[in-house]
Write an enzyme that holds these catalytic residues in place. Structure first.
Site, PDB file in Angstrom:
ATOM      1  N   ASP A 152       5.194  -7.172   2.614  1.00 10.02           N
ATOM      2  CA  ASP A 152       4.481  -7.682   1.448  1.00 10.02           C
ATOM      3  C   ASP A 152       5.427  -8.131   0.344  1.00 10.02           C
ATOM      4  OD1 ASP A 152       1.680  -7.805   1.655  1.00 10.02           O
ATOM      5  OD2 ASP A 152       1.504  -5.627   1.516  1.00 10.02           O
ATOM      6  N   LYS A 166       4.204 -11.474   3.475  1.00  7.02           N
ATOM      7  CA  LYS A 166       2.762 -11.600   3.250  1.00  7.02           C
ATOM      8  C   LYS A 166       2.498 -11.803   1.770  1.00  7.02           C
ATOM      9  CE  LYS A 166      -0.264  -8.102   3.617  1.00  7.02           C
ATOM     10  NZ  LYS A 166      -0.975  -8.139   2.305  1.00  7.02           N
ATOM     11  N   GLU A 185      -9.588  -9.042   4.101  1.00  7.65           N
ATOM     12  CA  GLU A 185      -9.849  -7.644   3.733  1.00  7.65           C
ATOM     13  C   GLU A 185     -11.199  -7.478   3.046  1.00  7.65           C
ATOM     14  OE1 GLU A 185      -7.883  -3.821   1.380  1.00  7.65           O
ATOM     15  OE2 GLU A 185      -6.740  -5.686   1.587  1.00  7.65           O
ATOM     16  N   SER A 214       0.831  -1.207   0.000  1.00  7.70           N
ATOM     17  CA  SER A 214       0.000   0.000   0.000  1.00  7.70           C
ATOM     18  C   SER A 214       0.861   1.252   0.000  1.00  7.70           C
ATOM     19  CB  SER A 214      -0.932   0.008   1.214  1.00  7.70           C
ATOM     20  OG  SER A 214      -0.220  -0.255   2.415  1.00  7.70           O
TER      21      SER A 214
END
Length: 289
Positions: A88, A118, A187, A50
């Protein structure tokens, strides 16, 4: 404030699920945000891709590279040496082959100094998760709204609104658990489906827009603090401060002070010895020393 001497272990996190103790996770992308989050007592830090949206100015996470993730992960580790850091794996770095994926994982762990990686997906990434776990790398799964697959999903849509979708999400979660992941992010999953998945799994679920039944929660640093000029309200976010406005107003005050010659003042300057000043300006003019 919680002061740990070392990061939580995956074993401890599973025990926290069994005991009903919630996990608090927040994203971090640099040294100061990680430092503040650790001082605040978070259980886990997520160096999320993100960062593409909130730090690098992209309109999605897809342009984020492995180099980006390594760079920011390393900064976060320096800021939070005693917190469990998950980083990530970015878009298309773990889908073509296990060998290529493990090369990226190695960089995240060795160069980025993360505690875990992740990955987004279900059964299709199970082999990759299994290879990581066998190599000693903890993996956090991620299902539901998976930003790296946003085009395939048709946009940022709530997941789990139909029975078929709910069954698919459960299958995804179970596949990732069987592959050895220590936890799974859910999510934008409907509250009922997230609760059902959480009950079925023996590993912790960490929700973002997935209701209160998950074993933990994660939010983006910039969302919690409104740390953006173009911040947009999100239903699943609770804002705890508006530092974006504070920062903008503070900088505007600085600019005004400079323009009006109100800064710097005498208190902000350093003075030379009288002898030096006299040599420089003895005749009212600057002289060559």
């Amino acid at each position: 404030m919680i002061k740990r001497k070392q990061p939580l272990s995956v074993v401890k996190m599973k025990k926290m699920k069994e005991q009903g103790e919630k996990l608090a996770m927040v994203t971090a992308y640099d040294y100061p945000s990680a430092q503040l989050a650790e001082e605040a007592g978070v259980d886990l830090l997520l160096v999320g891709d993100s960062l593409g949206n909130v730090v690098l100015g992209y309109d999605s996470t897809l342009p984020v590279t492995l180099d980006d993730m390594v760079y920011h992960s390393r900064a976060v580790r320096r800021g939070a040496p005693n917190t469990f850091v998950v980083t990530d794996m970015p878009f298309m770095t773990y889908h073509s082959s296990v060998s290529e994926g493990m090369s990226g994982v190695r960089r995240i762990m060795q160069e980025g100094h993360a505690n875990a990686v992740k990955m987004e997906g279900g059964p299709e990434i199970a082999l990759m998760v299994d290879a990581c776990v066998k190599a000693g790398v903890p993996v956090l799964g991620h299902i539901g709204l998976t930003p790296q697959s946003v085009h395939q999903l048709g946009g940022y849509r709530i997941q789990g609104k139909t029975l078929e979708d709910a069954k698919r999400l459960l299958e995804d979660a179970l596949a990732i658990e069987r592959a050895g992941a220590f936890g799974i992010v859910l999510e934008l999953v409907t509250e009922q489906v997230a609760a059902y998945i959480t009950e079925r799994l023996t590993i912790p679920t960490i929700g973002i827009g997935a209701g209160a039944s998950c074993d933990g929660q994660v939010l983006v640093f910039h969302d919690i603090l409104r740390y953006a000029s173009d911040y947009r309200e999100k239903r699943f976010v609770k804002t705890y401060a508006d530092i974006g406005t504070t920062i903008r107003d503070s900088i505007a005050s600085y600019v005004e002070d400079v323009k009006q010659q109100a800064f710097p003042q005498e208190a902000h300057a350093f003075t030379a010895d009288d002898e030096v000043a006299g040599q420089l300006y003895g005749n009212g003019k600057a002289e060559t020393p």
